[in-house]
Motif scaffolding. Structure first.
Motif, PDB file in Angstrom:
ATOM      1  N   PHE A 230       0.829  -1.212   0.000  1.00 48.60           N
ATOM      2  CA  PHE A 230       0.000   0.000   0.000  1.00 48.60           C
ATOM      3  C   PHE A 230       0.861   1.258   0.000  1.00 48.60           C
ATOM      4  O   PHE A 230       0.526   2.254  -0.653  1.00 48.60           O
ATOM      5  CB  PHE A 230      -0.958  -0.005   1.194  1.00 48.60           C
ATOM      6  CG  PHE A 230      -2.094  -0.970   1.054  1.00 48.60           C
ATOM      7  CD1 PHE A 230      -3.075  -0.770   0.098  1.00 48.60           C
ATOM      8  CD2 PHE A 230      -2.180  -2.085   1.860  1.00 48.60           C
ATOM      9  CE1 PHE A 230      -4.131  -1.661  -0.052  1.00 48.60           C
ATOM     10  CE2 PHE A 230      -3.218  -2.992   1.725  1.00 48.60           C
ATOM     11  CZ  PHE A 230      -4.198  -2.778   0.761  1.00 48.60           C
ATOM     12  N   GLY A 231       1.969   1.220   0.738  1.00 43.82           N
ATOM     13  CA  GLY A 231       2.869   2.368   0.737  1.00 43.82           C
ATOM     14  C   GLY A 231       3.472   2.604  -0.640  1.00 43.82           C
ATOM     15  O   GLY A 231       3.586   3.750  -1.090  1.00 43.82           O
ATOM     16  N   ALA A 232       3.864   1.534  -1.313  1.00 42.08           N
ATOM     17  CA  ALA A 232       4.425   1.659  -2.653  1.00 42.08           C
ATOM     18  C   ALA A 232       3.410   2.253  -3.626  1.00 42.08           C
ATOM     19  O   ALA A 232       3.762   3.068  -4.490  1.00 42.08           O
ATOM     20  CB  ALA A 232       4.910   0.299  -3.142  1.00 42.08           C
ATOM     21  N   LEU A 233       2.161   1.852  -3.489  1.00 42.56           N
ATOM     22  CA  LEU A 233       1.114   2.406  -4.360  1.00 42.56           C
ATOM     23  C   LEU A 233       0.946   3.907  -4.126  1.00 42.56           C
ATOM     24  O   LEU A 233       0.748   4.675  -5.072  1.00 42.56           O
ATOM     25  CB  LEU A 233      -0.209   1.685  -4.121  1.00 42.56           C
ATOM     26  CG  LEU A 233      -0.279   0.243  -4.634  1.00 42.56           C
ATOM     27  CD1 LEU A 233      -1.589  -0.418  -4.203  1.00 42.56           C
ATOM     28  CD2 LEU A 233      -0.126   0.187  -6.153  1.00 42.56           C
ATOM     29  N   LEU A 234       1.031   4.328  -2.863  1.00 35.79           N
ATOM     30  CA  LEU A 234       0.925   5.757  -2.560  1.00 35.79           C
ATOM     31  C   LEU A 234       2.114   6.532  -3.124  1.00 35.79           C
ATOM     32  O   LEU A 234       1.958   7.623  -3.665  1.00 35.79           O
ATOM     33  CB  LEU A 234       0.834   5.963  -1.045  1.00 35.79           C
ATOM     34  CG  LEU A 234      -0.467   5.534  -0.380  1.00 35.79           C
ATOM     35  CD1 LEU A 234      -0.331   5.556   1.142  1.00 35.79           C
ATOM     36  CD2 LEU A 234      -1.616   6.449  -0.815  1.00 35.79           C
ATOM     37  N   LEU A 235       3.299   5.954  -2.986  1.00 36.45           N
ATOM     38  CA  LEU A 235       4.497   6.633  -3.476  1.00 36.45           C
ATOM     39  C   LEU A 235       4.585   6.640  -4.992  1.00 36.45           C
ATOM     40  O   LEU A 235       5.228   7.506  -5.581  1.00 36.45           O
ATOM     41  CB  LEU A 235       5.747   5.956  -2.901  1.00 36.45           C
ATOM     42  CG  LEU A 235       5.952   6.051  -1.386  1.00 36.45           C
ATOM     43  CD1 LEU A 235       7.178   5.248  -0.975  1.00 36.45           C
ATOM     44  CD2 LEU A 235       6.100   7.499  -0.944  1.00 36.45           C
ATOM     45  N   ALA A 236       3.952   5.671  -5.620  1.00 34.98           N
ATOM     46  CA  ALA A 236       4.102   5.496  -7.069  1.00 34.98           C
ATOM     47  C   ALA A 236       3.198   6.404  -7.881  1.00 34.98           C
ATOM     48  O   ALA A 236       3.147   6.268  -9.106  1.00 34.98           O
ATOM     49  CB  ALA A 236       3.838   4.042  -7.450  1.00 34.98           C
TER      50      ALA A 236
END
Length: 247
Positions: A230-236
């Protein structure tokens, strides 16, 4: 004496959103964080940050569940110890033990949420505030030095660095917490399998619940992997929109 206008400017600086970072910056900081987590010497140095978050998670959970926090110790071998008093069993003790391994990626997830809203300066200042709050309960010299150095670096970047450097620093730090939360769980299970960590958080949880230690290791892993995804999706966000890839 700080004027009202000065305070207003400071408040606006803190809460204002920065421009979208280039997609290349998001990608490169993620790759840099992955390289640090994957290599031996850089990991041994940077792991101190994960330990700070780990012990901070124990401490926060202890306070929120009504336990009496006696203090935190951080050691040069990147281990740590949080001491609290209260019932040796029950929900408070379970949450306190559970909070350590899941804290770094959850902090990273919160950071990713702030970065998703382009609140880079706010993220850096929140990090400084949390480190200062933790400093109050540190009980050894190395721990004090670790927090002062870490907090000093974050404060210097937030106050003196250019917006581009602030963005790179913030994204690298959040990526590192998200990725760096996974490796300790893998290491924990490897050490447990060799009988070298009989008093780990997972084993202590097994001792006060009917569930085995491997169940708790699995919980750590699932929470941390979910936080990473989920963090990667936010950062991406900039990567998905292609911002900054063409100039």
């Amino acid at each position: 004496m700080v004027s009202i206008d000065g305070l207003a400017d400071l408040w606006n600086r803190l809460l204002s959103a920065q421009p979208d970072p280039p997609a290349l910056l998001v990608l490169l900081t993620g790759l840099a964080a992955l390289a640090v987590v994957s290599t031996r010497l850089p990991w041994q140095i940077a792991r101190n940050v994960v330990t700070i978050a780990h012990e901070g998670g124990h401490a926060l959970a202890a306070v929120l569940t009504g336990r009496k926090l006696h203090g935190i110790r951080l050691h040069s071998d990147t281990s740590g110890l949080t001491v609290s008093a209260g019932r040796p069993t029950g929900p408070g003790m379970i949450l306190t033990l559970l909070a350590g391994y899941v804290a770094p990626p959850l902090v990273g997830l919160a950071g990713a949420w702030l970065l998703g809203g382009n609140r880079i300066t706010l993220l850096l200042w929140v990090a400084v505030a949390l480190l200062l709050a933790m400093l109050v309960v540190i009980r050894n010299v190395y721990g004090v030095l670790s927090l002062l150095v870490t907090g000093g670096v974050v404060l210097a970047v937030s106050w003196y660095a250019s917006p581009q450097v602030q963005a790179a620093f913030a994204y690298a730090g959040v990526w590192f917490l998200l990725l760096g939360g996974v490796r300790p769980v893998v290491e924990l299970q490897r050490l447990r399998a060799r009988g070298r960590m009989p008093a780990s958080d997972a084993d202590q949880l097994a001792g006060i619940t009917p569930l085995p230690a491997f169940f708790w290791v699995t919980v750590f892993a699932l929470v941390n992997l979910a936080s990473l995804v989920f963090g990667a999706l936010l950062l991406a966000g900039p990567l998905l929109t292609g911002a900054g890839l063409t100039g």
